[in-house]
Design a protein around this motif. Structure first.
Motif, PDB file in Angstrom:
ATOM      1  N   GLY A  36       0.837  -1.305   0.301  1.00 32.75           N
ATOM      2  CA  GLY A  36       0.013  -0.042  -0.117  1.00 32.75           C
ATOM      3  C   GLY A  36       0.668   1.204  -0.051  1.00 32.75           C
ATOM      4  N   GLN A  37       2.067   1.193  -0.348  1.00 34.30           N
ATOM      5  CA  GLN A  37       3.151   2.268  -0.306  1.00 34.30           C
ATOM      6  C   GLN A  37       3.461   2.650  -1.609  1.00 34.30           C
ATOM      7  OE1 GLN A  37       4.613   3.179   3.037  1.00 34.30           O
ATOM      8  NE2 GLN A  37       4.624   1.372   4.377  1.00 34.30           N
ATOM      9  N   LYS A  38       3.156   1.692  -2.560  1.00 36.43           N
ATOM     10  CA  LYS A  38       3.466   1.819  -4.070  1.00 36.43           C
ATOM     11  C   LYS A  38       2.661   0.744  -4.741  1.00 36.43           C
ATOM     12  CE  LYS A  38       8.267   2.004  -6.169  1.00 36.43           C
ATOM     13  NZ  LYS A  38       7.674   3.151  -6.754  1.00 36.43           N
ATOM     14  N   PHE A  39       1.810   1.478  -5.420  1.00 34.17           N
ATOM     15  CA  PHE A  39       0.676   0.568  -6.211  1.00 34.17           C
ATOM     16  C   PHE A  39       0.229   1.252  -7.483  1.00 34.17           C
ATOM     17  CE2 PHE A  39      -1.325   2.898  -2.908  1.00 34.17           C
ATOM     18  CZ  PHE A  39      -2.446   3.611  -3.508  1.00 34.17           C
ATOM     19  N   HIS A  69       0.092  -4.436  -8.076  1.00 36.74           N
ATOM     20  CA  HIS A  69      -0.622  -4.093  -9.459  1.00 36.74           C
ATOM     21  C   HIS A  69      -2.123  -4.432  -9.242  1.00 36.74           C
ATOM     22  CE1 HIS A  69       2.925  -2.414 -11.608  1.00 36.74           C
ATOM     23  NE2 HIS A  69       3.505  -3.076 -10.810  1.00 36.74           N
ATOM     24  N   PHE A  70      -3.106  -3.667  -9.531  1.00 40.53           N
ATOM     25  CA  PHE A  70      -4.318  -4.361  -9.626  1.00 40.53           C
ATOM     26  C   PHE A  70      -5.232  -3.657 -10.533  1.00 40.53           C
ATOM     27  CE2 PHE A  70      -6.459  -0.879  -6.777  1.00 40.53           C
ATOM     28  CZ  PHE A  70      -5.337  -0.108  -6.798  1.00 40.53           C
ATOM     29  N   PHE A  71      -6.396  -4.543 -10.921  1.00 42.31           N
ATOM     30  CA  PHE A  71      -7.244  -4.131 -12.072  1.00 42.31           C
ATOM     31  C   PHE A  71      -8.600  -4.862 -11.860  1.00 42.31           C
ATOM     32  CE2 PHE A  71      -6.900  -8.572 -13.472  1.00 42.31           C
ATOM     33  CZ  PHE A  71      -5.797  -8.914 -12.933  1.00 42.31           C
ATOM     34  N   ILE A  72      -9.455  -4.544 -12.532  1.00 41.61           N
ATOM     35  CA  ILE A  72     -10.702  -5.064 -12.588  1.00 41.61           C
ATOM     36  C   ILE A  72     -10.983  -5.624 -13.867  1.00 41.61           C
ATOM     37  CG2 ILE A  72     -11.748  -3.760 -10.601  1.00 41.61           C
ATOM     38  CD1 ILE A  72     -12.714  -1.692 -12.919  1.00 41.61           C
ATOM     39  N   ASN A  96      -6.954  11.431 -13.770  1.00 48.36           N
ATOM     40  CA  ASN A  96      -7.277   9.857 -14.279  1.00 48.36           C
ATOM     41  C   ASN A  96      -7.416   8.956 -12.977  1.00 48.36           C
ATOM     42  OD1 ASN A  96      -7.939   7.597 -15.765  1.00 48.36           O
ATOM     43  ND2 ASN A  96      -6.292   7.748 -17.142  1.00 48.36           N
ATOM     44  N   GLY A  97      -8.892   8.574 -12.721  1.00 50.47           N
ATOM     45  CA  GLY A  97      -9.098   7.519 -11.453  1.00 50.47           C
ATOM     46  C   GLY A  97      -9.319   6.463 -12.164  1.00 50.47           C
ATOM     47  N   GLN A  98      -9.184   6.114 -13.522  1.00 53.78           N
ATOM     48  CA  GLN A  98      -9.380   4.967 -14.290  1.00 53.78           C
ATOM     49  C   GLN A  98      -7.847   4.130 -14.456  1.00 53.78           C
ATOM     50  OE1 GLN A  98     -12.592   4.121 -16.075  1.00 53.78           O
ATOM     51  NE2 GLN A  98     -13.391   6.170 -16.263  1.00 53.78           N
ATOM     52  N   LYS A  99      -6.816   4.930 -14.158  1.00 51.13           N
ATOM     53  CA  LYS A  99      -5.405   4.482 -14.439  1.00 51.13           C
ATOM     54  C   LYS A  99      -4.515   5.426 -13.596  1.00 51.13           C
ATOM     55  CE  LYS A  99      -3.124   2.556 -18.424  1.00 51.13           C
ATOM     56  NZ  LYS A  99      -2.783   0.978 -17.856  1.00 51.13           N
ATOM     57  N   PHE A 100      -3.765   4.895 -12.508  1.00 53.36           N
ATOM     58  CA  PHE A 100      -3.142   5.639 -11.840  1.00 53.36           C
ATOM     59  C   PHE A 100      -1.968   4.712 -10.900  1.00 53.36           C
ATOM     60  CE2 PHE A 100      -7.065   4.490  -9.448  1.00 53.36           C
ATOM     61  CZ  PHE A 100      -6.564   4.015  -8.369  1.00 53.36           C
ATOM     62  N   SER A 101      -0.900   5.424 -10.444  1.00 55.82           N
ATOM     63  CA  SER A 101       0.070   4.876  -9.559  1.00 55.82           C
ATOM     64  C   SER A 101       0.316   5.816  -8.507  1.00 55.82           C
ATOM     65  CB  SER A 101       1.374   4.881 -10.668  1.00 55.82           C
ATOM     66  OG  SER A 101       1.279   3.814 -11.611  1.00 55.82           O
ATOM     67  N   PHE A 102       0.492   5.122  -7.531  1.00 54.56           N
ATOM     68  CA  PHE A 102       0.937   5.890  -6.198  1.00 54.56           C
ATOM     69  C   PHE A 102       2.427   5.495  -6.008  1.00 54.56           C
ATOM     70  CE2 PHE A 102       1.616   5.942  -1.539  1.00 54.56           C
ATOM     71  CZ  PHE A 102       1.521   7.148  -1.252  1.00 54.56           C
ATOM     72  N   ASN A 113       2.572   8.095 -21.933  1.00 55.10           N
ATOM     73  CA  ASN A 113       2.129   7.254 -22.773  1.00 55.10           C
ATOM     74  C   ASN A 113       0.857   6.605 -22.745  1.00 55.10           C
ATOM     75  OD1 ASN A 113       4.837   6.806 -23.605  1.00 55.10           O
ATOM     76  ND2 ASN A 113       5.300   5.799 -21.743  1.00 55.10           N
ATOM     77  N   ASP A 114       0.215   7.015 -21.653  1.00 53.52           N
ATOM     78  CA  ASP A 114      -1.120   6.227 -21.295  1.00 53.52           C
ATOM     79  C   ASP A 114      -2.128   7.073 -20.683  1.00 53.52           C
ATOM     80  OD1 ASP A 114       0.118   6.190 -18.847  1.00 53.52           O
ATOM     81  OD2 ASP A 114      -0.091   4.293 -18.588  1.00 53.52           O
ATOM     82  N   ARG A 115      -1.840   8.667 -20.339  1.00 54.56           N
ATOM     83  CA  ARG A 115      -2.435   9.521 -19.706  1.00 54.56           C
ATOM     84  C   ARG A 115      -2.627   9.175 -18.235  1.00 54.56           C
ATOM     85  NH1 ARG A 115      -2.503  14.243 -22.539  1.00 54.56           N
ATOM     86  NH2 ARG A 115      -1.477  13.508 -24.761  1.00 54.56           N
ATOM     87  N   SER A 116      -2.058   8.258 -17.803  1.00 54.50           N
ATOM     88  CA  SER A 116      -2.229   7.809 -16.236  1.00 54.50           C
ATOM     89  C   SER A 116      -1.916   8.796 -15.368  1.00 54.50           C
ATOM     90  CB  SER A 116      -1.445   6.535 -15.923  1.00 54.50           C
ATOM     91  OG  SER A 116      -0.172   6.819 -16.352  1.00 54.50           O
ATOM     92  N   CYS A 117      -2.483   8.976 -14.052  1.00 55.38           N
ATOM     93  CA  CYS A 117      -2.157   9.727 -13.006  1.00 55.38           C
ATOM     94  C   CYS A 117      -1.004   9.237 -12.185  1.00 55.38           C
ATOM     95  CB  CYS A 117      -3.361  10.048 -12.288  1.00 55.38           C
ATOM     96  SG  CYS A 117      -2.978  10.817 -10.615  1.00 55.38           S
TER      97      CYS A 117
END
Lengths: 234, 234
Positions: free
Chosen positions: A134-137, A168-171, B133-139, B163-167
């Motif tokens: 939960g610190q890098k996702f 890495h997560f997805f639906i 972008n809440g459909q593709k994001f990285s923390f 590349n992918d307009r991710s947040c």
């Protein structure tokens, strides 16, 4: 004085009065103009959330689910007249894996104050419940719609996780869950952690994180047509 | 019958009775054994959340904030005896940008049911409020601790977004916020969207998303020592 844009989460299933904090419920009660994906669901939600006015007095504008949102400027105009707007999600938190971001961006452009309210988000609950990093996702939305590319997609995420132990997560469209689950068992490495988080916040919850080699040893869970979040970490 | 592991969010600031849903509050009331980063804060939280028992009757085990958690097996042992455990975050949601994932993973290993409860998360609120972008994001957690590398880190995230307009989003030690803000203005491209989400859910909220060229035209906000989340999108 400009209006404010409130971002209103809705329950994933269950009673808004139990699933939303008092603060969120009380802000909802103060709003008379809403933007929602479907007016009908929105009305039902407001009623079950203890909305104090006759529901016919609330103005509800619909936004199309998957198209570019073209009525943006007209529908947001009340903000400039000092009227606050509530942006409602169909289920969960607005702007997270749902349309609505465009509306929020326009508000920022106009110098409107944006106020996100606390409530359920299936992605956040899934990440918490997975026990993964939960610190890098990274959230990837949907994997490839082509069945034969799902395995490749999964291996790409696994590789990316290898470098930094990120999660890495997805639906997936719920009727394809079993395909994705099987593709994970077939394509991921034995020691990779794989998590299935299904219908969280309901009485039918399924939540499990195991290594691929452990998943392979047990009967597959029945995930068909159940809303799921999948997570992996190498 | 094994106990369950409840993941309990706590308010980011403010009153638990207003910021947590009824369902979360009622689950908390049913638990007598807690794991928390600091017992003192946990006790204070439980009292303000309407905990029904004398606080001395709740067992609270501390987990160290940044070290590997070595007492895991001992502290989680009650689960095997049918006692449920509540895992508390210091602020926000357990397992998200906080320790605790290790505990959740061990629970899955033992076949314990994990139940995440709804409550505030500064990361989720920031993502919602940003309009990105809440459909593709990285923390990404924290950027490089080396001042001279922050700009490089920011450009790397910007490239990845191209590349992918991710947040892409991250947090920073609050006393370094102004450094990061300045580095963003100096290093990111004029059209990149940059969002500052600061002290959400409090009366001192600052929430703004603008293109870098627009940020450059206005006076910098005072972010010093205020908890912030930064987000960008190309």
């Amino acid at each position: 004085m400009k209006g404010k844009l409130f971002l209103i989460p809705t329950p994933i299933g269950g009673d808004p009065l139990k699933q939303l904090p008092k603060e969120t419920l009380s802000q909802i009660s103060s709003i008379t103009y809403f933007i929602a994906e479907r007016a009908r669901t929105a009305r039902r939600f407001l009623q079950s959330a203890g909305y104090p006015l006759p529901i016919s007095e609330a103005i509800i504008r619909e936004i199309p689910k998957k198209q570019a949102y073209t009525h943006l400027v007209t529908d947001l105009a009340p903000l400039k007249d000092g009227i606050s707007i509530g942006l409602l999600s169909e289920a969960g938190s607005p702007g997270i894996a749902d349309p609505g971001s465009e509306i929020v961006r326009k508000a920022h452009e106009w110098g409107i104050q944006v106020i996100p309210l606390t409530g359920p988000s299936s992605l956040l609950l899934a990440l918490m419940a997975s026990g993964l990093n939960g610190q890098k996702f990274s959230f990837h939305g949907y994997l490839s719609p082509k069945k034969e590319l799902i395995g490749k997609d999964l291996r790409r995420l696994e590789n990316s996780s290898k470098n930094d132990r990120s999660c890495h997560f997805f639906i997936e469209a719920p009727y394809r869950n079993m395909q994705v689950f099987q593709a994970a068992l077939d394509n991921l490495q034995a020691t990779t952690l794989f998590s299935v988080q299904c219908e969280l916040n309901t009485s039918d919850t399924f939540s499990k994180t195991l290594r691929i080699e452990e998943w392979r040893k047990q009967p597959s869970p029945d995930l068909h047509k159940r809303p799921c979040v999948f997570l992996l970490q190498s």
